[in-house]
Enzyme design. Structure first.
Site, PDB file in Angstrom:
ATOM      1  CE  LYS A 119      64.152  35.173  57.575  1.00 18.97           C
ATOM      2  NZ  LYS A 119      62.997  34.571  56.797  1.00 18.97           N
ATOM      3  CE  LYS A 200      63.466  29.989  62.332  1.00 19.57           C
ATOM      4  NZ  LYS A 200      62.824  28.938  61.130  1.00 19.57           N
ATOM      5  CE  LYS A 203      60.657  27.028  54.370  1.00 17.06           C
ATOM      6  NZ  LYS A 203      60.113  28.469  54.356  1.00 17.06           N
TER       7      LYS A 203
END
Ligand code: ATP
Ligand code: MG
Length: 334
Positions: A119, A200, A203
């Protein structure tokens, strides 16, 4: 209060309020487990709105998504009468114990977390909260003396850190926390993006065509499955390495149909990829359409949703507050 043995194992988990709709990975990897755990466990679930702000969020959207996420939990089968359902920010004990966990964890440990690496590489501004995320997550779990934490594969590393922090705290300050076990169902713990079956389903990924939202319109769900990326060859077989696309579709099929992988593969024997996609599209629509309808119904009565969450927060605080008081005492806070 310190670590206690529960009559039924205590199950606890959360999902971030980071999008309008949860996706099929959240549904299969997490929500279905949450619902199943209600049968055998003392179940506690929360909407992780404090974790959500580790990356930038629009305040009005965050507020809306918190309610939307709660509605999706209930629509999927989390029963607020049987489970304690609450919002993370409404229980003050979370950041209090989170701070202590930040001081028990080391900076190096936090930097080794792959979620942080992934991230922080994707975001221009990296908040300090994104780094300390796993310390707050440890607090979320330890506050309730959870025995088992149902999550997807991507959370395994954070859970391992939680266990280490619990053991470290217990050793340093005296036995205070239950050391939780991960509740990861191997077969369904990682659902992949339909357009990139090596990534993966997420969201925060920018892949609308590869991500199936549980609130997507039935037509959109069918379209996404029908245009899913498949692999070379024609035989429907489960082989993660050679056939990641087909294997992902088979995993989703076996989970939604409630059959094991061997049965799923046998079901499609001799059939073409297109057949698998078509049948899966129908099954996904059949499964998700009622969840969507129920979510919309629940959202029509926001006062009731807000009331359910307030009651959940109160029940959560009754357990979390004494745990934090014990931790404060142990570390030497006046
Ligand atoms: P974000 O991209 O904002 O991190 P996310 O899609 O990863 O969102 P989370 O709220 O972080 O969702 O995770 C909620 C739960 O869903 C966790 O238990 C996580 O392990 C699980 N989960 C997330 N993605 C998947 C997936 N693709 N397959 C299976 N489980 C998943
Ligand atoms: Mg995530």
């Amino acid at each position: 209060m310190t670590a206690t043995a529960h009559a039924r194992p205590r199950s606890l988990s959360g999902i971030q309020a980071t999008s309008d709709s949860l996706h099929l990975g959240n549904y299969i990897g997490a929500l279905q487990q949450f619902v199943a755990q209600q049968e055998t466990s003392d179940a506690w679930y929360f909407i992780a709105n404090m974790h959500a702000i580790t990356v930038p969020q629009d305040p009005a959207k965050l507020r809306e998504r918190t309610l939307l996420t709660a509605a999706q939990f209930i629509a999927a089968g989390v029963d607020p009468e049987r489970s304690v359902l609450f919002v993370q920010s409404q229980v003050d004990a979370h950041p209090k114990l989170g701070w202590i966990m930040e001081c028990v964890a080391s900076e190096g440990e936090a930097r080794r977390m792959t979620q942080f690496k992934d991230k922080s590489a994707k975001n221009e501004q990296v908040s300090l909260g994104l780094l300390t995320y796993p310390a707050l997550m440890a607090a979320d779990i330890l506050l309730y003396q959870a025995d088992v934490v149902p999550v997807g594969e991507d959370q395994r590393q954070h859970l391992e850190l939680t266990r280490n922090l619990a053991e470290r705290f217990n050793k340093r300050f005296g036995h205070t926390f239950t050391v939780p076990e991960p509740g990861i169902v191997k077969e369904t713990a990682k659902i992949y993006d339909l357009q990139d079956p090596t990534a993966k389903m997420s969201k925060s990924a920018q892949s609308p065509a590869g991500l199936v939202g549980i609130l997507d319109e039935p037509k959109a769900i069918a379209k996404k499955f029908k245009s899913a990326v498949t692999d070379d060859g024609t035989e429907v077989a489960f082989d993660r390495e050679a056939k990641p696309g087909v294997s992902n579709l088979l995993t989703i099929y076996s989970s939604l149909a409630g059959v094991d992988m061997a049965t799923a593969v046998e079901h499609f024997e001799g059939k073409m990829y297109g057949h698998l996609k078509g049948e899966l599209a129908d099954l996904a629509v059949e499964t998700l359409a009622p969840v969507r309808e129920r979510t919309l119904e629940l959202l029509a009565d926001r006062a009731e949703l807000t009331r359910i969450l307030a009651a959940g927060a109160q029940r959560a605080a009754e357990v979390a507050d004494p745990t934090v008081a014990a931790a404060y005492e142990r570390v030497g806070f006046l």
